[in-house]
Design a protein around this motif. Sequence first.
Motif, PDB file in Angstrom:
ATOM      1  N   LYS A 269       3.427-103.704  24.828  1.00  0.00           N
ATOM      2  CA  LYS A 269       4.817-103.993  24.477  1.00  0.00           C
ATOM      3  C   LYS A 269       5.737-103.966  25.699  1.00  0.00           C
ATOM      4  O   LYS A 269       6.598-103.107  25.841  1.00  0.00           O
ATOM      5  CB  LYS A 269       5.315-103.012  23.414  1.00  0.00           C
ATOM      6  N   VAL A 270       5.496-104.914  26.584  1.00  0.00           N
ATOM      7  CA  VAL A 270       6.368-105.051  27.749  1.00  0.00           C
ATOM      8  C   VAL A 270       7.780-105.420  27.287  1.00  0.00           C
ATOM      9  O   VAL A 270       8.767-104.865  27.779  1.00  0.00           O
ATOM     10  CB  VAL A 270       5.800-106.124  28.694  1.00  0.00           C
ATOM     11  N   HIS A 271       7.877-106.341  26.353  1.00  0.00           N
ATOM     12  CA  HIS A 271       9.137-106.702  25.706  1.00  0.00           C
ATOM     13  C   HIS A 271       8.884-106.689  24.203  1.00  0.00           C
ATOM     14  O   HIS A 271       7.827-107.142  23.736  1.00  0.00           O
ATOM     15  CB  HIS A 271       9.632-108.075  26.163  1.00  0.00           C
ATOM     16  N   ASP A 272       9.858-106.224  23.450  1.00  0.00           N
ATOM     17  CA  ASP A 272       9.658-106.050  22.007  1.00  0.00           C
ATOM     18  C   ASP A 272       9.766-107.346  21.229  1.00  0.00           C
ATOM     19  O   ASP A 272       9.317-107.424  20.090  1.00  0.00           O
ATOM     20  CB  ASP A 272      10.691-105.051  21.461  1.00  0.00           C
ATOM     21  N   GLY A 273      10.390-108.362  21.798  1.00  0.00           N
ATOM     22  CA  GLY A 273      10.567-109.624  21.089  1.00  0.00           C
ATOM     23  C   GLY A 273       9.263-110.367  20.886  1.00  0.00           C
ATOM     24  O   GLY A 273       8.250-110.124  21.559  1.00  0.00           O
ATOM     25  N   THR A 274       9.289-111.291  19.943  1.00  0.00           N
ATOM     26  CA  THR A 274       8.081-112.050  19.608  1.00  0.00           C
ATOM     27  C   THR A 274       7.991-113.384  20.328  1.00  0.00           C
ATOM     28  O   THR A 274       6.957-114.037  20.264  1.00  0.00           O
ATOM     29  CB  THR A 274       8.048-112.323  18.093  1.00  0.00           C
ATOM     30  N   SER A 296      16.445-110.086  19.946  1.00  0.00           N
ATOM     31  CA  SER A 296      16.382-111.457  20.482  1.00  0.00           C
ATOM     32  C   SER A 296      17.299-111.662  21.683  1.00  0.00           C
ATOM     33  O   SER A 296      17.776-112.779  21.934  1.00  0.00           O
ATOM     34  CB  SER A 296      16.715-112.484  19.388  1.00  0.00           C
ATOM     35  N   GLU A 297      17.552-110.611  22.442  1.00  0.00           N
ATOM     36  CA  GLU A 297      18.291-110.746  23.695  1.00  0.00           C
ATOM     37  C   GLU A 297      17.300-110.979  24.830  1.00  0.00           C
ATOM     38  O   GLU A 297      16.263-110.313  24.910  1.00  0.00           O
ATOM     39  CB  GLU A 297      19.113-109.491  23.975  1.00  0.00           C
ATOM     40  N   ARG A 298      17.619-111.901  25.702  1.00  0.00           N
ATOM     41  CA  ARG A 298      16.721-112.193  26.827  1.00  0.00           C
ATOM     42  C   ARG A 298      16.794-111.068  27.846  1.00  0.00           C
ATOM     43  O   ARG A 298      17.883-110.584  28.191  1.00  0.00           O
ATOM     44  CB  ARG A 298      17.082-113.534  27.460  1.00  0.00           C
ATOM     45  N   VAL A 314      15.552-102.668  33.836  1.00  0.00           N
ATOM     46  CA  VAL A 314      15.639-103.613  32.718  1.00  0.00           C
ATOM     47  C   VAL A 314      17.060-104.144  32.673  1.00  0.00           C
ATOM     48  O   VAL A 314      18.019-103.370  32.736  1.00  0.00           O
ATOM     49  CB  VAL A 314      15.274-102.959  31.375  1.00  0.00           C
ATOM     50  N   GLN A 315      17.200-105.462  32.581  1.00  0.00           N
ATOM     51  CA  GLN A 315      18.510-106.083  32.442  1.00  0.00           C
ATOM     52  C   GLN A 315      18.496-107.028  31.256  1.00  0.00           C
ATOM     53  O   GLN A 315      17.568-107.825  31.100  1.00  0.00           O
ATOM     54  CB  GLN A 315      18.896-106.849  33.716  1.00  0.00           C
ATOM     55  N   GLU A 316      19.520-106.926  30.428  1.00  0.00           N
ATOM     56  CA  GLU A 316      19.686-107.829  29.300  1.00  0.00           C
ATOM     57  C   GLU A 316      20.763-108.850  29.639  1.00  0.00           C
ATOM     58  O   GLU A 316      21.790-108.503  30.222  1.00  0.00           O
ATOM     59  CB  GLU A 316      20.051-107.054  28.042  1.00  0.00           C
ATOM     60  N   GLU A 353      16.106-100.343  46.581  1.00  0.00           N
ATOM     61  CA  GLU A 353      17.193 -99.455  46.218  1.00  0.00           C
ATOM     62  C   GLU A 353      17.516 -99.605  44.737  1.00  0.00           C
ATOM     63  O   GLU A 353      17.504-100.707  44.190  1.00  0.00           O
ATOM     64  CB  GLU A 353      18.449 -99.785  47.041  1.00  0.00           C
ATOM     65  N   SER A 354      17.807 -98.495  44.092  1.00  0.00           N
ATOM     66  CA  SER A 354      18.223 -98.535  42.697  1.00  0.00           C
ATOM     67  C   SER A 354      19.538 -99.318  42.576  1.00  0.00           C
ATOM     68  O   SER A 354      20.411 -99.178  43.447  1.00  0.00           O
ATOM     69  CB  SER A 354      18.407 -97.105  42.181  1.00  0.00           C
ATOM     70  N   PRO A 355      19.694-100.184  41.594  1.00  0.00           N
ATOM     71  CA  PRO A 355      18.841-100.426  40.417  1.00  0.00           C
ATOM     72  C   PRO A 355      17.729-101.444  40.629  1.00  0.00           C
ATOM     73  O   PRO A 355      17.261-102.044  39.662  1.00  0.00           O
ATOM     74  CB  PRO A 355      19.852-100.918  39.387  1.00  0.00           C
ATOM     75  N   TYR A 356      17.328-101.708  41.857  1.00  0.00           N
ATOM     76  CA  TYR A 356      16.166-102.504  42.246  1.00  0.00           C
ATOM     77  C   TYR A 356      16.354-104.013  42.036  1.00  0.00           C
ATOM     78  O   TYR A 356      15.963-104.803  42.885  1.00  0.00           O
ATOM     79  CB  TYR A 356      14.900-102.039  41.517  1.00  0.00           C
ATOM     80  N   VAL A 357      16.892-104.424  40.904  1.00  0.00           N
ATOM     81  CA  VAL A 357      17.127-105.844  40.644  1.00  0.00           C
ATOM     82  C   VAL A 357      18.638-106.060  40.640  1.00  0.00           C
ATOM     83  O   VAL A 357      19.344-105.552  39.770  1.00  0.00           O
ATOM     84  CB  VAL A 357      16.516-106.290  39.305  1.00  0.00           C
TER      85      VAL A 357
END
Length: 556
Positions: A269-274, A296-298, A314-316, A353-357
């Motif tokens: 379950k890397v991402h919960d979406g289907t 259903s958020e990318r 993680v970024q939404e 460096e945090s937040p890395y992305v």
Amino acid sequence: MRSLRNRRARLLGHRRGLSYCCWRRIILLAFSCHARVCGGFFLIRGAKARQIMSFRRGVVRQSKFRHVFAQAWKSEHCIDDVRVSRVTWDNPLCAVNPKFIAVIIEAGGGGAFLVVPISKSGRIDQSCPTVCGHAAPVLDIQWSPHDDNIIASASEDCTVKVWQIPDGGLTSPMTEAIVTLEGHSKRVGILAWHPSAFNILLTAGCDNVICVWNVGTGELVYQLSDAHPDLIYSVSWNKDGSAVCTVCKDKALRVIDPRRGAVLKVKEKVHDGTRPMRAVFLSDGKILTTGFSRMSERQLALWDTKDLSEPMAVQEMDTSNGVLLPFYDPDTNMVYLCGKGDCTIRYFEVTDESPYVHFLSLYSSKEPQRGAGFLSKRGVDVNKCEIARFYKLHERKVEPISMTVPRKSDLFQGDLYPDTAGSEPALLADEWIAGQDAPPLLVSLSGGYSAPPSKQRDTLRSKPKLVSQDSGTGAAQPSAASPTSTFTSAAKEVEEEAPQPRVATTDGNSERPKREDELLTELLAEMKALRAVVLAQSQRIELLERQLARIEDGDV
């Protein structure tokens, strides 16, 4: 009054990405110098203004890619009247290298894709020749990283074909591939060339099987049929080609050693979406994934392969339905996200460096994209500080988009262009199969890039289909089965015929004749090597002509 000021500070700080305490300090500095507040902006002059600006620069993360801006090319430089495929497969539908642009197009009665020189612009005539050898729609195309004339295509007809595009583009429809790889029982939708080993190609199909091929011989060298219980969404090699990462319909991220057939790491379950996900290996060994949340958020997530228990970041983003296709640039460590059906291209920088992305900016246009092609760093314009170029697919048009870092100097910007992966392979196919690993060989982009002449490239381009035909006829033609042996015998003949270098007699006080002799020796050696290549290829051409004559006469 104080509560109103605090509320204003929170609002401004949220808009500009600063904390409440930072903006409260700026507001106090502004009021202390009797600044005038007008529409949320401070009109401050003198030393206090310089103090505030220096404080602001200290808070914002410094990066040379913060000001990357994207700009679409003018309409006269676009390619028009391209009937982009309407296939529902979530792939870019486009592949670009420094020589050619390839686009999967609509075709009746089979699958086809268009190949035109990268300098091509304007309207594409309906009679323009295409590559049309598949019996069903084409799902994916990928250029070889080690030969800009070689492209592989995967299709719904369960086959993978490898094509050799002539310099200058096609002059007639191409229906015969130099290699046809048959090993999947269902449609094939994923292709991935090995980053450093010559002629190694990975394919994945809807039969949940991963195959690794030696294109030079047409052999299936590895097959992984038990690693995935469901449809494979994405496959990506790591930097040296020792492992691949995959994401599957079961929402799991896997790190696999294809030579051993072993699953090294698994994250459920890397991402919960289907909806479909994507994964790409970064140059430092981390993995970046795109997918959907339960709502259903990318999402965009970064994972450390040493510990997959929790994501590093993680970024939404939004709630659009389009699958995010990641394009990774290992030289700048930037990731570009193109969503199918979106009007935007987002780009991020991945750091330690945090937040890395870190989100940099986005390019927005009026028309949605059907797909996109990402040009390798060897093809960008270093004189204009272009660090990336996309070829955005519209319904009937291909539009180039340049990503540029503004610089005042006209000199080569070495910090923007570190040494990048060249076209020369670091390993041969047999060396990688034997267990060797090596990162790609790097080249400098100073003054632009031009592919160097290869001493081994022509001898490694074997034609497996022709080899199998020779073995089927029973004719004793060892030169067809081994082009390398042909090269060796030709080289020996040239060596015997070539004149020996003259050894100059000099007195002990002069070194110049010795240097001249060394230079003469090197030139003769290069001449012998080139003549050997010419002889080998001429023998190969004669052999192919004889085979063609036998086929036309009905002997085969």
